[in-house]
Design a protein around this motif. Structure first.
Motif, short mmCIF file in Angstrom:
data_model
loop_
_atom_site.label_atom_id
_atom_site.label_comp_id
_atom_site.label_asym_id
_atom_site.label_seq_id
_atom_site.Cartn_x
_atom_site.Cartn_y
_atom_site.Cartn_z
N ARG A 5 0.86 -1.17 0.00
CA ARG A 5 0.00 0.00 0.00
C ARG A 5 0.89 1.22 0.00
O ARG A 5 1.79 1.35 0.82
N ASP A 60 -13.09 3.21 9.51
CA ASP A 60 -12.17 2.20 8.99
C ASP A 60 -11.68 1.29 10.11
O ASP A 60 -11.61 0.06 9.95
N LYS A 64 -12.55 -2.68 10.26
CA LYS A 64 -11.44 -3.64 10.19
C LYS A 64 -11.57 -4.70 11.28
O LYS A 64 -11.24 -5.86 11.08
N ASP A 69 -12.21 -4.21 5.24
CA ASP A 69 -11.21 -3.16 5.05
C ASP A 69 -11.78 -2.08 4.14
O ASP A 69 -11.92 -2.26 2.93
N SER A 71 -10.50 0.60 3.15
CA SER A 71 -9.52 1.11 2.18
C SER A 71 -9.57 0.35 0.86
O SER A 71 -9.16 0.88 -0.17
N ASP A 72 -10.05 -0.89 0.90
CA ASP A 72 -10.16 -1.65 -0.34
C ASP A 72 -11.18 -1.02 -1.29
O ASP A 72 -11.14 -1.28 -2.50
N ASN A 98 -2.78 4.54 9.52
CA ASN A 98 -2.73 4.34 10.97
C ASN A 98 -2.92 5.69 11.65
O ASN A 98 -3.04 6.74 10.98
#
Length: 258
Positions: A5, A60, A64, A69, A71-72, A98
């Motif tokens: 990523r 997020d 998670k 996820d 972000s996917d 993070n």
């Protein structure tokens, strides 16, 4: 090959921890087209961007823990990847890898952004922020495309496909670098104190850091840091400021001759 990523983990913000820069800028660009629109340490767009980024991070984090996820779907994928959607050019800048990634980006957004929003007004500042974030995503897409070709040439098409599907860019860093560029342009002689004692004018700080990012991007250093996204934010920011300045000059000339 392992997937990865890319995220705008601002190296700049490792420095910003030690910046002593909480004074209101007092030396503006001499361009008379720009005047402070009022003053606030937390103007509305900056405040709402901070809130939105925090909410996206909390969502997020929560999802998670439930095995999903975000972000996917909201991170920026390459345009030929399975999970690519056009709206990701907007949503990726609200996703962060993070807490430290989020914190430092938001700290820089506030530190450099509130002065610009006070100067430009909220609508102009928001447009600038979103455009530079979009531009950073475009440049990052081009950079990832080049990386994919290199992987295919070195390791074959299967590795290239795997690399493409796992290349996800997240973070507000591209837009933040656009903000940094604008700050150095609008307040070129404002002093920034690195590590509390090393003074440097904003214009030189921007130039030096831009060159560092360019070198890091070309030499492919910095791990998962999206250096070309940072440069893209600065490039689109510079282009937009130049367009605005030309419009201001044309408007002044029209008034002069009318």
């Amino acid at each position: 090959m392992q997937g990865f990523r890319k995220f705008g983990n601002l190296n700049l913000l490792n420095i910003l921890n030690f910046l002593n820069f909480l004074n209101v800028p007092n030396k503006m660009n001499n361009d008379s087209s720009y005047r402070m629109q009022g003053f606030s340490f937390l103007p509305p767009v900056v405040k709402n961007l901070l809130i939105l980024n925090a909410l996206f991070f909390l969502a997020d984090f929560t999802l998670k823990n439930l095995g999903f996820d975000l972000s996917d779907y909201l991170g920026l994928h390459y345009i030929r990847a399975e999970h690519y959607y056009p709206f990701q050019y907007l949503t990726y800048m609200f996703m962060h890898a993070n807490f430290s990634h989020l914190f430092f980006n938001m700290f820089a957004l506030w530190m450099f952004g509130y002065s610009l929003e006070n100067l430009w007004g909220s609508k102009k500042f928001l447009f600038y922020y979103l455009l530079t974030g979009f531009g950073a995503g475009v440049i990052q897409t081009l950079a990832v495309g080049i990386d994919i070709m290199h992987v295919i040439n070195e390791y074959g098409s299967v590795a290239g496909q795997h690399f493409m599907e796992n290349s996800v860019t997240v973070g507000a860093s591209g837009a933040v670098f656009g903000i940094l560029l604008a700050f150095g342009w609008m307040f070129p002689n404002q002093m920034i104190y690195v590590y509390f004692f090393l003074p440097i004018k904003a214009k030189w700080f921007v130039i030096i850091y831009g060159l560092i990012e360019l070198f890091a991007g070309i030499s492919d250093t910095g791990g998962n840091v999206a250096h070309f996204a940072h440069l893209g934010g600065m490039l689109f920011g510079a282009a937009l400021i130049l367009i605005w300045r030309k419009q201001d000059r044309d408007r002044d000339n029209y008034r002069h001759f009318s």
